[in-house]
Design an enzyme around this catalytic site. Structure first.
Site, PDB file in Angstrom:
ATOM      1  N   GLU A 107       0.840  -1.202   0.000  1.00 39.85           N
ATOM      2  CA  GLU A 107       0.000   0.000   0.000  1.00 39.85           C
ATOM      3  C   GLU A 107       0.872   1.248   0.000  1.00 39.85           C
ATOM      4  O   GLU A 107       2.014   1.220   0.490  1.00 39.85           O
ATOM      5  CB  GLU A 107      -0.914  -0.066   1.233  1.00 39.85           C
ATOM      6  CG  GLU A 107      -1.751   1.150   1.540  1.00 39.85           C
ATOM      7  CD  GLU A 107      -2.771   1.528   0.460  1.00 39.85           C
ATOM      8  OE1 GLU A 107      -2.363   1.650  -0.701  1.00 39.85           O
ATOM      9  OE2 GLU A 107      -3.943   1.745   0.810  1.00 39.85           O
ATOM     10  N   ASP A 108       0.356   2.336  -0.539  1.00 35.70           N
ATOM     11  CA  ASP A 108       1.138   3.580  -0.570  1.00 35.70           C
ATOM     12  C   ASP A 108       1.236   4.237   0.798  1.00 35.70           C
ATOM     13  O   ASP A 108       2.311   4.612   1.247  1.00 35.70           O
ATOM     14  CB  ASP A 108       0.562   4.565  -1.608  1.00 35.70           C
ATOM     15  CG  ASP A 108      -0.928   4.843  -1.423  1.00 35.70           C
ATOM     16  OD1 ASP A 108      -1.555   4.266  -0.508  1.00 35.70           O
ATOM     17  OD2 ASP A 108      -1.482   5.638  -2.210  1.00 35.70           O
ATOM     18  N   ASP A 111      -3.299   6.065   6.580  1.00 29.03           N
ATOM     19  CA  ASP A 111      -3.740   7.349   7.119  1.00 29.03           C
ATOM     20  C   ASP A 111      -4.701   7.048   8.279  1.00 29.03           C
ATOM     21  O   ASP A 111      -4.252   6.757   9.389  1.00 29.03           O
ATOM     22  CB  ASP A 111      -4.390   8.114   5.949  1.00 29.03           C
ATOM     23  CG  ASP A 111      -4.745   9.545   6.255  1.00 29.03           C
ATOM     24  OD1 ASP A 111      -3.991  10.193   6.981  1.00 29.03           O
ATOM     25  OD2 ASP A 111      -5.789  10.023   5.772  1.00 29.03           O
ATOM     26  N   PHE A 160      -0.963  16.437   3.724  1.00 34.08           N
ATOM     27  CA  PHE A 160      -1.401  15.714   2.532  1.00 34.08           C
ATOM     28  C   PHE A 160      -0.261  15.708   1.523  1.00 34.08           C
ATOM     29  O   PHE A 160       0.237  16.760   1.130  1.00 34.08           O
ATOM     30  CB  PHE A 160      -2.653  16.360   1.932  1.00 34.08           C
ATOM     31  CG  PHE A 160      -3.306  15.477   0.905  1.00 34.08           C
ATOM     32  CD1 PHE A 160      -4.141  14.440   1.287  1.00 34.08           C
ATOM     33  CD2 PHE A 160      -3.047  15.662  -0.447  1.00 34.08           C
ATOM     34  CE1 PHE A 160      -4.723  13.613   0.342  1.00 34.08           C
ATOM     35  CE2 PHE A 160      -3.623  14.835  -1.401  1.00 34.08           C
ATOM     36  CZ  PHE A 160      -4.462  13.808  -1.004  1.00 34.08           C
ATOM     37  N   ARG A 173       0.677  11.898  -9.610  1.00 35.67           N
ATOM     38  CA  ARG A 173       1.181  10.546  -9.295  1.00 35.67           C
ATOM     39  C   ARG A 173       2.559  10.301  -9.890  1.00 35.67           C
ATOM     40  O   ARG A 173       3.319   9.481  -9.414  1.00 35.67           O
ATOM     41  CB  ARG A 173       0.224   9.481  -9.850  1.00 35.67           C
ATOM     42  CG  ARG A 173      -1.151   9.453  -9.204  1.00 35.67           C
ATOM     43  CD  ARG A 173      -1.920   8.206  -9.658  1.00 35.67           C
ATOM     44  NE  ARG A 173      -3.340   8.282  -9.368  1.00 35.67           N
ATOM     45  CZ  ARG A 173      -3.902   7.925  -8.210  1.00 35.67           C
ATOM     46  NH1 ARG A 173      -3.141   7.494  -7.222  1.00 35.67           N
ATOM     47  NH2 ARG A 173      -5.200   7.993  -8.035  1.00 35.67           N
TER      48      ARG A 173
HETATM   49  P1  IMP Z   1      -6.933   5.534   5.030  1.00 34.63           P
HETATM   50  O1  IMP Z   1      -8.046   4.597   4.659  1.00 34.63           O
HETATM   51  O2  IMP Z   1      -7.471   6.791   5.699  1.00 34.63           O
HETATM   52  O3  IMP Z   1      -5.826   4.904   5.826  1.00 34.63           O
HETATM   53  O4  IMP Z   1      -6.360   6.115   3.695  1.00 34.63           O
HETATM   54  C1  IMP Z   1      -5.643   5.379   2.872  1.00 34.63           C
HETATM   55  C2  IMP Z   1      -5.773   5.860   1.443  1.00 34.63           C
HETATM   56  O5  IMP Z   1      -6.055   7.256   1.336  1.00 34.63           O
HETATM   57  C3  IMP Z   1      -4.452   5.663   0.767  1.00 34.63           C
HETATM   58  O6  IMP Z   1      -4.450   4.426   0.112  1.00 34.63           O
HETATM   59  C4  IMP Z   1      -4.371   6.825  -0.183  1.00 34.63           C
HETATM   60  O7  IMP Z   1      -4.906   6.456  -1.419  1.00 34.63           O
HETATM   61  C5  IMP Z   1      -5.221   7.898   0.418  1.00 34.63           C
HETATM   62  N1  IMP Z   1      -4.411   8.909   1.131  1.00 34.63           N
HETATM   63  C6  IMP Z   1      -4.266   9.064   2.458  1.00 34.63           C
HETATM   64  N2  IMP Z   1      -3.443  10.074   2.750  1.00 34.63           N
HETATM   65  C7  IMP Z   1      -3.038  10.577   1.571  1.00 34.63           C
HETATM   66  C8  IMP Z   1      -2.134  11.649   1.199  1.00 34.63           C
HETATM   67  O8  IMP Z   1      -1.533  12.347   2.022  1.00 34.63           O
HETATM   68  N3  IMP Z   1      -1.980  11.845  -0.135  1.00 34.63           N
HETATM   69  C9  IMP Z   1      -2.617  11.104  -1.093  1.00 34.63           C
HETATM   70  N4  IMP Z   1      -3.445  10.101  -0.783  1.00 34.63           N
HETATM   71  C10 IMP Z   1      -3.655   9.839   0.530  1.00 34.63           C
HETATM   72 MG    MG Z   2      -4.343   4.133  -1.920  1.00 33.69          MG
END
Ligand code: IMP
Ligand code: MG
Length: 188
Positions: A107-108, A111, A160, A173
């Site tokens: 995963e990237d 958050d 972000f 990207r």
């Molecule tokens: P989570 O479900 O809140 O943990 O978010 C995860 C997903 O939100 C990641 O797979 C990203 O695609 C997107 N995301 C969260 N933070 C960022 C950021 O700072 N930049 C770009 N995408 C983000």
């Molecule tokens: Mg993602």
């Protein structure tokens, strides 16, 4: 947001948080660690979480000298802004059955933790032999759901970020580094 074709994306960057060389060095390190941890395990399957992890997956996969397979899962959790909608859904499912396989989610960024929590539960229900998580970036300050992450590239502050696969409104990207955008970019 539709960016004009002649726009130089670099002009939207406020600061580079993680430079290209640091990313490459860390991904190689992570690859070495994964090789050590999966020594003797024959059928390693890397699952790339689309779209954000596609660049990380490409580099991590090439950092591994051992055999492994790849599959892709499309997850949607964000609208076009910077805040999670909270709702996670599968927009593209795996091609293969993972029962009895050794699965590593790539995963990237983690958050709130909602995406990986959802994926983890969903994949565990398919009875893999093992399931681990590898995330390039971690924003611990934002966590709402506790998810066990086995490999983390970098812990970053609550900002972000874009680049190296991560987007804002589907743009940025392709930047080779991780960066923070200028505030006026978010204002549109
Ligand atoms: P989570 O479900 O809140 O943990 O978010 C995860 C997903 O939100 C990641 O797979 C990203 O695609 C997107 N995301 C969260 N933070 C960022 C950021 O700072 N930049 C770009 N995408 C983000
Ligand atoms: Mg993602």
């Amino acid at each position: 947001m539709v960016a004009p074709a002649d726009r130089d994306l670099h002009q939207d960057i406020d600061r580079v948080l993680i430079a290209d060389e640091r990313l490459q060095a860390r991904v190689r390190e992570m690859g070495r660690q994964i090789e050590i941890d999966y020594r003797g395990i024959d059928d390693l399957l890397l699952i790339c979480v689309l779209k954000g992890a596609f660049v990380f997956l490409a580099d991590l996969s090439r950092a591994l000298h051992r055999p492994h397979q790849l599959d892709f899962m499309g997850i949607s959790s964000y609208g076009s802004g910077t805040q999670s909608s909270g709702a996670v859904r599968i927009v593209l499912d795996l091609k293969q059955d993972i029962a009895g396989r050794h699965v590593l989610i790539v995963e990237d960024i983690i958050d709130s933790g909602r995406t990986l929590d959802y994926m983890r539960r969903n994949l565990l229900a398919r009875s893999p032999a093992s399931l681990r998580i590898c995330a390039l970036l971690d924003k611990p300050a934002r966590r709402e759901v506790d998810v066990p992450v086995d490999y983390v590239g970098f812990h970053i502050p609550d900002a972000f970020v874009v680049g190296y696969g991560l987007d804002f409104s589907e743009i940025y990207r392709n930047l080779p580094f991780i960066a923070v955008l200028k505030p006026e970019v978010f204002a549109g």
